[in-house]
Design a protein around this motif. Structure first.
Motif, PDB file in Angstrom:
ATOM      1  N   GLY A 188      23.545 -12.830  17.844  1.00 11.58           N
ATOM      2  CA  GLY A 188      24.711 -13.283  18.596  1.00 11.58           C
ATOM      3  C   GLY A 188      26.004 -12.900  17.906  1.00 11.58           C
ATOM      4  O   GLY A 188      26.019 -12.370  16.795  1.00 11.58           O
ATOM      5  N   ARG A 189      27.110 -13.201  18.567  1.00  7.68           N
ATOM      6  CA  ARG A 189      28.400 -12.765  18.028  1.00  7.68           C
ATOM      7  C   ARG A 189      28.956 -13.709  16.972  1.00  7.68           C
ATOM      8  O   ARG A 189      29.911 -13.368  16.279  1.00  7.68           O
ATOM      9  N   MET A 190      28.370 -14.893  16.828  1.00  6.93           N
ATOM     10  CA  MET A 190      28.815 -15.828  15.813  1.00  6.93           C
ATOM     11  C   MET A 190      28.070 -15.551  14.507  1.00  6.93           C
ATOM     12  O   MET A 190      26.885 -15.255  14.504  1.00  6.93           O
ATOM     13  N   GLY A 191      28.759 -15.648  13.402  1.00  6.39           N
ATOM     14  CA  GLY A 191      28.099 -15.481  12.117  1.00  6.39           C
ATOM     15  C   GLY A 191      28.024 -14.062  11.612  1.00  6.39           C
ATOM     16  O   GLY A 191      27.338 -13.790  10.618  1.00  6.39           O
ATOM     17  N   LEU A 192      28.729 -13.132  12.253  1.00  6.03           N
ATOM     18  CA  LEU A 192      28.677 -11.740  11.810  1.00  6.03           C
ATOM     19  C   LEU A 192      29.342 -11.536  10.454  1.00  6.03           C
ATOM     20  O   LEU A 192      29.099 -10.529   9.788  1.00  6.03           O
ATOM     21  N   ALA A 193      30.151 -12.492  10.050  1.00  8.60           N
ATOM     22  CA  ALA A 193      30.815 -12.371   8.750  1.00  8.60           C
ATOM     23  C   ALA A 193      29.810 -12.248   7.618  1.00  8.60           C
ATOM     24  O   ALA A 193      30.100 -11.638   6.576  1.00  8.60           O
ATOM     25  N   ALA A 194      28.621 -12.811   7.797  1.00  8.61           N
ATOM     26  CA  ALA A 194      27.603 -12.741   6.750  1.00  8.61           C
ATOM     27  C   ALA A 194      27.199 -11.303   6.448  1.00  8.61           C
ATOM     28  O   ALA A 194      26.749 -11.000   5.332  1.00  8.61           O
TER      29      ALA A 194
ATOM     30  N   HIS B 112      33.523  -8.959  10.861  1.00 10.08           N
ATOM     31  CA  HIS B 112      32.218  -8.415  11.212  1.00 10.08           C
ATOM     32  C   HIS B 112      32.002  -7.146  10.396  1.00 10.08           C
ATOM     33  O   HIS B 112      32.922  -6.668   9.705  1.00 10.08           O
ATOM     34  N   PRO B 113      30.829  -6.549  10.440  1.00  5.14           N
ATOM     35  CA  PRO B 113      30.587  -5.325   9.675  1.00  5.14           C
ATOM     36  C   PRO B 113      31.550  -4.214  10.056  1.00  5.14           C
ATOM     37  O   PRO B 113      31.919  -4.057  11.228  1.00  5.14           O
ATOM     38  N   ALA B 114      31.939  -3.445   9.067  1.00  9.20           N
ATOM     39  CA  ALA B 114      32.881  -2.348   9.317  1.00  9.20           C
ATOM     40  C   ALA B 114      32.233  -1.239  10.133  1.00  9.20           C
ATOM     41  O   ALA B 114      32.862  -0.650  11.019  1.00  9.20           O
ATOM     42  N   ARG B 115      30.987  -0.943   9.845  1.00 13.72           N
ATOM     43  CA  ARG B 115      30.254   0.111  10.558  1.00 13.72           C
ATOM     44  C   ARG B 115      29.368  -0.570  11.605  1.00 13.72           C
ATOM     45  O   ARG B 115      28.291  -1.049  11.314  1.00 13.72           O
ATOM     46  N   MET B 116      29.864  -0.608  12.825  1.00 14.06           N
ATOM     47  CA  MET B 116      29.212  -1.425  13.851  1.00 14.06           C
ATOM     48  C   MET B 116      29.456  -0.842  15.225  1.00 14.06           C
ATOM     49  O   MET B 116      30.539  -0.351  15.535  1.00 14.06           O
ATOM     50  N   GLU B 117      28.427  -0.893  16.063  1.00 17.25           N
ATOM     51  CA  GLU B 117      28.554  -0.603  17.488  1.00 17.25           C
ATOM     52  C   GLU B 117      28.091  -1.838  18.246  1.00 17.25           C
ATOM     53  O   GLU B 117      27.100  -2.473  17.862  1.00 17.25           O
ATOM     54  N   VAL B 118      28.798  -2.189  19.322  1.00 20.77           N
ATOM     55  CA  VAL B 118      28.478  -3.393  20.084  1.00 20.77           C
ATOM     56  C   VAL B 118      27.781  -3.012  21.380  1.00 20.77           C
ATOM     57  O   VAL B 118      28.228  -2.120  22.110  1.00 20.77           O
ATOM     58  N   LEU B 119      26.682  -3.689  21.650  1.00 21.21           N
ATOM     59  CA  LEU B 119      25.930  -3.502  22.880  1.00 21.21           C
ATOM     60  C   LEU B 119      26.021  -4.802  23.666  1.00 21.21           C
ATOM     61  O   LEU B 119      25.375  -5.796  23.324  1.00 21.21           O
ATOM     62  N   LEU B 120      26.853  -4.820  24.708  1.00 16.64           N
ATOM     63  CA  LEU B 120      27.021  -6.033  25.518  1.00 16.64           C
ATOM     64  C   LEU B 120      25.903  -6.115  26.540  1.00 16.64           C
ATOM     65  O   LEU B 120      25.763  -5.249  27.404  1.00 16.64           O
ATOM     66  N   ASP B 121      25.115  -7.172  26.422  1.00 18.75           N
ATOM     67  CA  ASP B 121      23.977  -7.329  27.331  1.00 18.75           C
ATOM     68  C   ASP B 121      23.517  -8.776  27.288  1.00 18.75           C
ATOM     69  O   ASP B 121      23.805  -9.517  26.352  1.00 18.75           O
ATOM     70  N   ARG B 122      22.812  -9.168  28.316  1.00 22.11           N
ATOM     71  CA  ARG B 122      22.285 -10.526  28.427  1.00 22.11           C
ATOM     72  C   ARG B 122      20.817 -10.446  28.845  1.00 22.11           C
ATOM     73  O   ARG B 122      20.461  -9.678  29.729  1.00 22.11           O
ATOM     74  N   GLY B 123      19.947 -11.231  28.181  1.00 22.05           N
ATOM     75  CA  GLY B 123      18.543 -11.236  28.523  1.00 22.05           C
ATOM     76  C   GLY B 123      18.307 -11.830  29.903  1.00 22.05           C
ATOM     77  O   GLY B 123      19.225 -12.359  30.526  1.00 22.05           O
TER      78      GLY B 123
ATOM     79  N   SER C 288      25.304  -8.700  21.983  1.00 24.36           N
ATOM     80  CA  SER C 288      25.793 -10.034  22.320  1.00 24.36           C
ATOM     81  C   SER C 288      26.243 -10.055  23.777  1.00 24.36           C
ATOM     82  O   SER C 288      26.445  -9.004  24.396  1.00 24.36           O
ATOM     83  N   VAL C 289      26.392 -11.254  24.308  1.00 27.10           N
ATOM     84  CA  VAL C 289      26.833 -11.403  25.691  1.00 27.10           C
ATOM     85  C   VAL C 289      28.312 -11.078  25.822  1.00 27.10           C
ATOM     86  O   VAL C 289      28.741 -10.400  26.763  1.00 27.10           O
ATOM     87  N   ASP C 290      29.122 -11.546  24.858  1.00 28.17           N
ATOM     88  CA  ASP C 290      30.557 -11.301  24.850  1.00 28.17           C
ATOM     89  C   ASP C 290      30.946 -10.524  23.594  1.00 28.17           C
ATOM     90  O   ASP C 290      30.229 -10.567  22.579  1.00 28.17           O
ATOM     91  N   PRO C 291      32.082  -9.814  23.620  1.00 39.12           N
ATOM     92  CA  PRO C 291      32.488  -9.030  22.442  1.00 39.12           C
ATOM     93  C   PRO C 291      32.718  -9.923  21.221  1.00 39.12           C
ATOM     94  O   PRO C 291      33.335 -10.986  21.337  1.00 39.12           O
ATOM     95  N   PRO C 292      32.238  -9.509  20.054  1.00 40.23           N
ATOM     96  CA  PRO C 292      32.449 -10.295  18.839  1.00 40.23           C
ATOM     97  C   PRO C 292      33.860 -10.117  18.308  1.00 40.23           C
ATOM     98  O   PRO C 292      34.537  -9.119  18.596  1.00 40.23           O
ATOM     99  N   GLU C 293      34.290 -11.105  17.526  1.00 39.86           N
ATOM    100  CA  GLU C 293      35.596 -11.043  16.887  1.00 39.86           C
ATOM    101  C   GLU C 293      35.412 -10.946  15.377  1.00 39.86           C
ATOM    102  O   GLU C 293      34.375 -11.336  14.838  1.00 39.86           O
TER     103      GLU C 293
END
Length: 245
Positions: A134-140, A161-172, A153-158
């Motif tokens: 999920g989009r919460m907790g990416l700081a780890a 977050h990781p510097a090298r990252m691609e986001v795939l917006l999708d919902r199960g 994640s369902v919504d874009p993360p804020e």
């Protein structure tokens, strides 16, 4: 009869539909972390209560007869607030939790206790990480510069977050063929997930098993002591009938 469902899960929505069809007044409470939640029957409120005290006041002011904690298995704070609020308000409380996943032959699972431990574990397993927590907790994972992350994640993360990252917006729910294609097309060599349980997101585990991809899986936090737990909507509906009958 008024039942408060602390929802946000598929089980919470199905229970609201079941109780509403049975003629029970239902209020579903959502945390508001998803921008466009699916429609729900009955009444809906969005946002926090202000801790256990605020939840207890809300229960009393709205004459709630029973509370069902159908939140995500990792929404630990609200579960403990619900237990304290139910005790203060003298209303029965039930936890509705889908069963967790269990490994089968061929799985390469690495259980961890937290997202921070998951980030440390990833370092020794791979460099192209499919992150499905999920989009919460990416700081780890922000301090794992040697890895590239595909974040679903369902919504874009804020940030952070990781510097090298691609986001795939999708919902199960997701399919096995779809998960196979994600692992293949993105060259994934390690999967990170939480033990959310259920069928909607389980295909990624089967795809990882087939591909020989290790899985870092975050264990669930415990349900508060003394709170009864059921695993199906049918059991929860029967509990409502018995508790408020």
């Amino acid at each position: 009869m008024h039942v408060l469902i602390l929802g946000g899960t598929t089980e919470g929505r199905r229970l609201a539909e079941r109780l509403d069809a049975d003629g029970v007044r239902v209020t579903s409470s959502l945390a508001g972390r998803v921008a466009a939640p699916k429609p729900l029957p009955g009444e809906v409120r969005v946002g926090g209560f202000g801790g256990a005290g605020g939840l207890a006041r809300w229960v009393r002011e709205h004459q709630v007869d029973a509370v069902i904690d159908a939140t995500h298995p990792f929404a630990g704070t609200i579960s403990f607030n619900a237990a304290r609020a139910a005790a203060r308000s003298h209303v029965p409380l039930l936890a509705l939790r889908r069963p967790g996943w269990t490994p089968v032959e061929g799985d390469d699972w690495h259980p961890v206790a937290s997202l921070d431990e998951a980030a440390r574990t990833v370092r020794g397993l791979g460099r192209r990480v499919f992150l499905t927590t999920g989009r919460m907790g990416l700081a780890a994972f922000a301090d794992v510069p040697e890895a590239w992350f595909l974040v679903r994640s369902v919504d874009p993360p804020e940030p952070p977050h990781p510097a090298r990252m691609e986001v795939l917006l999708d919902r199960g729910p997701f399919t096995l063929d779809g998960e196979r294609e994600v692992l293949r097309s993105y060259g994934i060599d390690v999967l990170v997930t939480k033990d959310s349980g259920g069928a909607a997101t389980a295909p990624k585990l089967a795809a990882a098993r087939e591909a020989g991809v290790p899985v870092v899986i975050v264990r669930r936090p415990p349900v508060p002591d003394g709170v009864p737990v059921v695993s199906t909507v049918e059991e929860a509906a029967a509990w409502v009938a018995a508790s408020t009958g």
